[in-house]
Enzyme design. Structure first.
Site, PDB file in Angstrom:
ATOM      1  N   GLU A 106       0.858  -1.189   0.000  1.00  0.00           N
ATOM      2  CA  GLU A 106       0.000   0.000   0.000  1.00  0.00           C
ATOM      3  C   GLU A 106       0.892   1.236   0.000  1.00  0.00           C
ATOM      4  O   GLU A 106       1.914   1.271   0.663  1.00  0.00           O
ATOM      5  CB  GLU A 106      -0.878   0.003   1.264  1.00  0.00           C
ATOM      6  CG  GLU A 106      -1.790   1.220   1.354  1.00  0.00           C
ATOM      7  CD  GLU A 106      -2.759   1.163   2.536  1.00  0.00           C
ATOM      8  OE1 GLU A 106      -2.403   0.585   3.584  1.00  0.00           O
ATOM      9  OE2 GLU A 106      -3.875   1.702   2.402  1.00  0.00           O
TER      10      GLU A 106
ATOM     11  N   LYS B  65      -9.657   1.611  -2.698  1.00  0.00           N
ATOM     12  CA  LYS B  65      -9.934   1.137  -1.328  1.00  0.00           C
ATOM     13  C   LYS B  65     -11.383   1.458  -0.962  1.00  0.00           C
ATOM     14  O   LYS B  65     -11.808   2.621  -1.049  1.00  0.00           O
ATOM     15  CB  LYS B  65      -8.958   1.836  -0.369  1.00  0.00           C
ATOM     16  CG  LYS B  65      -8.915   1.296   1.044  1.00  0.00           C
ATOM     17  CD  LYS B  65      -7.792   2.016   1.812  1.00  0.00           C
ATOM     18  CE  LYS B  65      -7.475   1.412   3.148  1.00  0.00           C
ATOM     19  NZ  LYS B  65      -6.292   2.039   3.771  1.00  0.00           N
TER      20      LYS B  65
ATOM     21  N   CYS C 247      -5.598  -3.114   2.450  1.00  0.00           N
ATOM     22  CA  CYS C 247      -5.389  -2.905   3.879  1.00  0.00           C
ATOM     23  C   CYS C 247      -6.662  -2.993   4.720  1.00  0.00           C
ATOM     24  O   CYS C 247      -7.125  -4.082   5.007  1.00  0.00           O
ATOM     25  CB  CYS C 247      -4.654  -1.572   4.091  1.00  0.00           C
ATOM     26  SG  CYS C 247      -3.776  -1.558   5.663  1.00  0.00           S
TER      27      CYS C 247
HETATM   28  N1  LIG Z   1      -3.800   1.219   7.177  1.00  0.00           N
HETATM   29  C1  LIG Z   1      -4.988   0.612   7.055  1.00  0.00           C
HETATM   30  O1  LIG Z   1      -5.711   0.838   6.107  1.00  0.00           O
HETATM   31  C2  LIG Z   1      -5.492  -0.361   8.040  1.00  0.00           C
HETATM   32  C3  LIG Z   1      -4.841  -0.605   9.337  1.00  0.00           C
HETATM   33  O2  LIG Z   1      -3.736  -0.161   9.640  1.00  0.00           O
HETATM   34  C4  LIG Z   1      -5.619  -1.418  10.271  1.00  0.00           C
HETATM   35  O3  LIG Z   1      -6.718  -1.885   9.907  1.00  0.00           O
HETATM   36  O4  LIG Z   1      -5.190  -1.623  11.400  1.00  0.00           O
END
Ligand SMILES: NC(=O)CC(=O)C(=O)O
Length: 282
Positions: free
Chosen positions: A43, A118, A159
């Site tokens: 990401e 996302k 994520c």
């Molecule tokens: N960074 C993200 O999108 C998610 C995350 O860090 C988490 O769900 O914990």
């Protein structure tokens, strides 16, 4: 038996976009040299992760007139001859000017196969630990993403999307053999949930699952957990790493999908007479 090699590039990401792109290119080529056929970047691989950076690093995704990161992704896929899940970049939609956190997926010929914005924005308030609000600057995507390879279909999500089991469930029931998640958990949620969520998505659906993080940069405002990991349809960890820059490799044997589903036949035991099939086409 069909076996193919998956690589997760746990990239060291800094403030210089050009350096991030050059580093990503070198690591994708290195993974291909080591035999990887499907490669995943993390990401936010062209930019530090943080709401203060997204606008400055954002690019339009236009394959007719490619911006810096898009051209780099296309050429690294083509030059290394791999299927490339290009982590994510901050995307600026040229019509609405909205920003998205977007993953692009590339063929070994360097053509764009799919794009995932996302869907679930990372808005959390963990008292005394971490407050993060992607929604201050980003808009959320609204579609489920999959792409096809010679080994089978894969679902892609980014994520925080991993926390919403529906996406993996829908992808698996529509025939995907794995879920690939560019991600960047942190020092609070990483130790608590990273591996647990990944293994849960795998065992619930009897699919492969992998999550690819940036390496940890102690000088950055956001400390990524690292620990990029690949698991099999029994939720066994096939390969993982620590917080430093590295490439995580695993050979995925697609026969394992059938054997896991024969051993524990949840695919034929579901009770859609009792609860709805959320993957059913409306
Ligand atoms: N960074 C993200 O999108 C998610 C995350 O860090 C988490 O769900 O914990």
């Amino acid at each position: 038996m069909t076996v193919f090699k998956l690589a997760l590039v746990q990239l060291a990401v800094g403030a210089q976009k050009a350096a991030n792109l050059a580093n990503a290119r070198a690591k994708v080529l290195e993974a291909a040299q080591a035999g990887a056929q499907l490669v995943v970047l993390p990401e936010c691989f062209n930019s530090p992760y943080g709401t203060q950076y997204f606008s400055d690093y954002a690019e339009e995704i236009n394959t007719e007139n490619m911006s810096e990161s898009i051209a780099a992704l296309s050429s690294m896929a083509r030059d290394s001859q791999v299927y490339l899940v290009g982590g994510s970049i901050p995307e600026r939609d040229h019509k609405t000017q909205q920003l998205f956190n977007t993953c692009t997926i590339w063929s070994p010929q360097g053509t764009l196969l799919a794009k995932h914005r996302k869907i679930h924005l990372f808005d959390i308030d963990f008292p005394g630990k971490i407050v993060f609000k992607e929604s201050e600057v980003l808009s959320a995507g609204d579609s489920i993403t999959e792409f096809t390879t010679p080994w089978g279909k894969f679902g892609v999500a980014i994520c925080y999307d991993i926390r919403f089991p529906e996406l993996a469930m829908i992808a698996a029931r529509r025939g995907c053999i794995g879920m690939l998640y560019p991600g960047a958990f942190n020092m609070t949620t990483g130790p608590l949930h990273w591996e647990l969520l990944l293994r849960a998505r795998a065992v619930d659906n009897q699919i492969f699952a992998a999550v690819c993080s940036p390496a940890r940069d102690e000088t950055a405002s956001y400390h990524a957990w690292g620990h990029s990991t690949i698991v099999d349809p029994h939720a066994r960890v096939l390969a993982t790493t620590d917080e430093k820059q590295s490439i995580v490799y695993a050979d995925l044997d697609t026969d394992l999908l059938d054997s896991a589903r024969r051993s524990v036949p949840i695919y034929s035991q579901r009770r859609f007479d009792v609860y709805p099939d959320i993957a059913a086409k409306k």
